[in-house]
Design an enzyme around this catalytic site. Structure first.
Site, PDB file in Angstrom:
ATOM      1  N   SER A   1       0.839  -1.193   0.000  1.00 32.90           N
ATOM      2  CA  SER A   1       0.000   0.000   0.000  1.00 32.90           C
ATOM      3  C   SER A   1       0.877   1.247   0.000  1.00 32.90           C
ATOM      4  O   SER A   1       1.660   1.456  -0.923  1.00 32.90           O
ATOM      5  CB  SER A   1      -0.961  -0.042   1.194  1.00 32.90           C
ATOM      6  OG  SER A   1      -1.971   0.928   1.066  1.00 32.90           O
TER       7      SER A   1
ATOM      8  N   GLU B   1      -9.024  -4.894  -4.190  1.00 33.33           N
ATOM      9  CA  GLU B   1      -8.371  -3.866  -3.380  1.00 33.33           C
ATOM     10  C   GLU B   1      -9.376  -2.934  -2.698  1.00 33.33           C
ATOM     11  O   GLU B   1      -9.169  -2.489  -1.574  1.00 33.33           O
ATOM     12  CB  GLU B   1      -7.426  -3.028  -4.254  1.00 33.33           C
ATOM     13  CG  GLU B   1      -6.288  -3.811  -4.906  1.00 33.33           C
ATOM     14  CD  GLU B   1      -5.123  -4.048  -3.967  1.00 33.33           C
ATOM     15  OE1 GLU B   1      -5.233  -3.692  -2.782  1.00 33.33           O
ATOM     16  OE2 GLU B   1      -4.098  -4.575  -4.420  1.00 33.33           O
TER      17      GLU B   1
ATOM     18  N   HIS C   1      -7.856  -5.619   0.394  1.00 32.98           N
ATOM     19  CA  HIS C   1      -6.605  -4.876   0.543  1.00 32.98           C
ATOM     20  C   HIS C   1      -5.942  -5.220   1.876  1.00 32.98           C
ATOM     21  O   HIS C   1      -6.549  -5.102   2.942  1.00 32.98           O
ATOM     22  CB  HIS C   1      -6.925  -3.378   0.491  1.00 32.98           C
ATOM     23  CG  HIS C   1      -5.720  -2.483   0.481  1.00 32.98           C
ATOM     24  ND1 HIS C   1      -4.884  -2.369  -0.604  1.00 32.98           N
ATOM     25  CD2 HIS C   1      -5.217  -1.633   1.418  1.00 32.98           C
ATOM     26  CE1 HIS C   1      -3.931  -1.483  -0.342  1.00 32.98           C
ATOM     27  NE2 HIS C   1      -4.111  -1.043   0.893  1.00 32.98           N
TER      28      HIS C   1
END
Length: 493
Positions: free
Chosen positions: A183, A311, A405
């Site tokens: 991320s 995600e 995610h």
């Protein structure tokens, strides 16, 4: 106990289960007081032996860490936050490969010293693992003019410089360093490919769920800066911001996030990347973003990169839980992403056969913000590049919730039990019987890449564009995005 001499003094860590852990080692001076809103400077040396048995504090940040908060939350926060920790199989060894982890959290949350980022399993496979902290939010990523750009990234570079000078004392090879992150950490990794000050400080890179285009020009960064200064009622200068109490800047960071997020309802495309705190390109530390260097021969560092399949699913689910707001934001998202008939047809014809409106928004948001920029970047690179997609999801969750995610974090570290036992959320996301085989497979690929420079499947190169799909039957497939990727062709992201 284990002792190692660093350039600043001797540190004493913990020896347990054949591994040696050294925590809370300063790589730069505390970035507050006279050092606030300035590039990092070396730490003061110490006499005697420094206790390196307790975790270092994370950078000051708002409460609430989102996914697996108890696992990836900092062990505390404080001003003396520019520290790192080292887990090594043997401080007396020589030339062991090194992995330096850069934590994620939208440049607002997290800490490399969090429990979920422990390096034990990497060290068990002969790797010296380093976890770093860096400035976050306003103190790390508010642009106040030249010399103040990307202070959090400059902190990361300072940590890499420390590794170059000191890691041999822990058994590591300073010429064999892999940087990796997920991320915001992945965005940092991609930025370091393009940062002049970081070149030569690492030899390989891994970016999980990042976006090489997640940078802004100074004019956008200055817009955010002026908003923050108005809220704090101070001049938008280093001098104006320096004496603002840390508690106030942390609160202003949280307020900036909330203000930024409201742009979803009106289709503001800038909001799709979720945080107003971004890397600034066209500035001193990052003249050109990584995406523009992909095919130029610059930053010729082998790269392993990829995404999880869903995600944005947690964000879409959260939006849908507010009945009166969901339709408004869903319309704003469709407008911001640019969902039209071409995209809808591509997803209907793609491998997932998506027809549901919410599922389409989630898939398009995931692809706009993560997968398509990753695939384009990989295809444009001349350096060796490998691509993966993480598809596994818990059988106890509804199918539409997919691989969310951050779910891959504990698989990369072969540490699924840590998350599965962290509470109700962990049990829901990983189920009652964790896929240990998949965790071992993914972890070994990361270890192999850091050790040999090859994760174990073909490079992402035309015409095959081989992608490793990680699930319970992990396999290599050509062009995993298929029709869905082609629906994005020629679109500017």
């Amino acid at each position: 106990m284990s002792r190692v001499r660093t350039e600043s003094g001797v540190v004493e860590g913990i020896e347990s289960d054949g591994l040696h852990l050294f925590r809370n080692i300063p790589f730069a001076a505390p970035p507050f007081g006279r050092h606030r809103f300035r590039p990092p400077v070396p730490p003061a040396p110490w006499a005697g032996v420094r206790d390196a048995t307790r975790p270092g504090p994370g950078a000051p940040q708002p409460p609430g860490q989102g996914l697996f908060g108890s696992v990836y939350a900092p062990p505390g926060t404080g001003e003396d936050c520019l520290t790192l920790e080292v887990c090594t199989p043997d401080p007396g060894a020589a030339n062991l490969p090194v992995m330096v982890h850069i934590h994620g959290g939208a440049y607002v949350y997290g800490a490399g010293s969090a429990a979920g980022y422990r390096g034990n399993n990497f060290a068990r496979h002969g790797i010296v693992h380093v976890g770093i902290n860096y400035r976050l939010g306003i103190d790390g990523f508010l642009y106040l003019g030249e010399g103040t750009d990307n202070l959090g990234l400059r902190d990361q570079t300072a940590a890499l410089e420390w590794v170059r000078r000191n890691i041999a004392a822990f058994g590591g090879d300073p010429g064999q360093v892999t940087i990796f992150g997920q991320s915001g950490g992945a965005v940092s990794v991609l930025n370091h490919l393009a940062m002049p000050a970081s070149r030569g400080l690492f030899t390989r890179a891994i970016a999980q769920s990042g976006n090489p285009a997640a940078t802004v020009e100074p004019v956008e960064a200055m817009r955010i800066m002026r908003q923050v200064a108005r809220r704090l009622r101070v001049p938008a200068t280093v001098e104006g911001m320096r004496d603002v109490p840390i508690g106030r800047t942390v609160a202003a960071t949280e307020a900036a996030l909330a203000r930024f997020g409201r742009g979803l309802a009106v289709g503001d495309r800038r909001v799709l990347l979720l945080s107003p705190f971004r890397t600034v390109h066209g500035a001193e530390s990052l003249p050109v973003p990584a995406g523009r260097l992909a095919g130029t021969g610059a930053a010729e560092v082998p790269l392993l990169t990829g995404t999880v399949r869903n995600e944005a699913v947690d964000l879409v689910t959260m939006i849908a839980s507010t009945a009166w707001l969901a339709p408004l934001i869903r319309r704003g998202l469709r407008s911001a992403i640019g969902v039209d008939r071409t995209l809808r047809d591509a997803y209907r014809a793609g491998p997932r056969r998506i027809t549901d409106a919410s599922a389409l928004v989630e898939a398009a948001w995931s692809d706009w913000g993560f997968r398509i920029p990753t695939l384009r970047f990989a295809a444009a690179r001349s350096a060796p590049t490998w691509v993966y997609e993480f598809h596994w999801q818990s059988p106890t969750r509804p199918p539409m919730l997919g691989a969310s995610h951050g779910l891959d974090l504990c698989f990369v570290r072969d540490d699924v039990e840590l998350v599965a036992t962290a509470g109700e959320e962990g049990r829901e996301l990983l189920g009652t019987q964790q896929p240990r085989g998949l965790a071992e497979t993914m972890h070994k690929a990361w270890v192999r890449f850091a050790t040999t420079g090859d994760p174990g499947w073909p490079r992402y190169a035309t015409p095959d564009r081989a992608t490793m799909v990680f699930d319970t039957s992990s396999r290599v497939v050509p062009d995993a995005a298929g029709m869905e990727r082609r629906g994005w062709d020629k679109r500017k992201l």
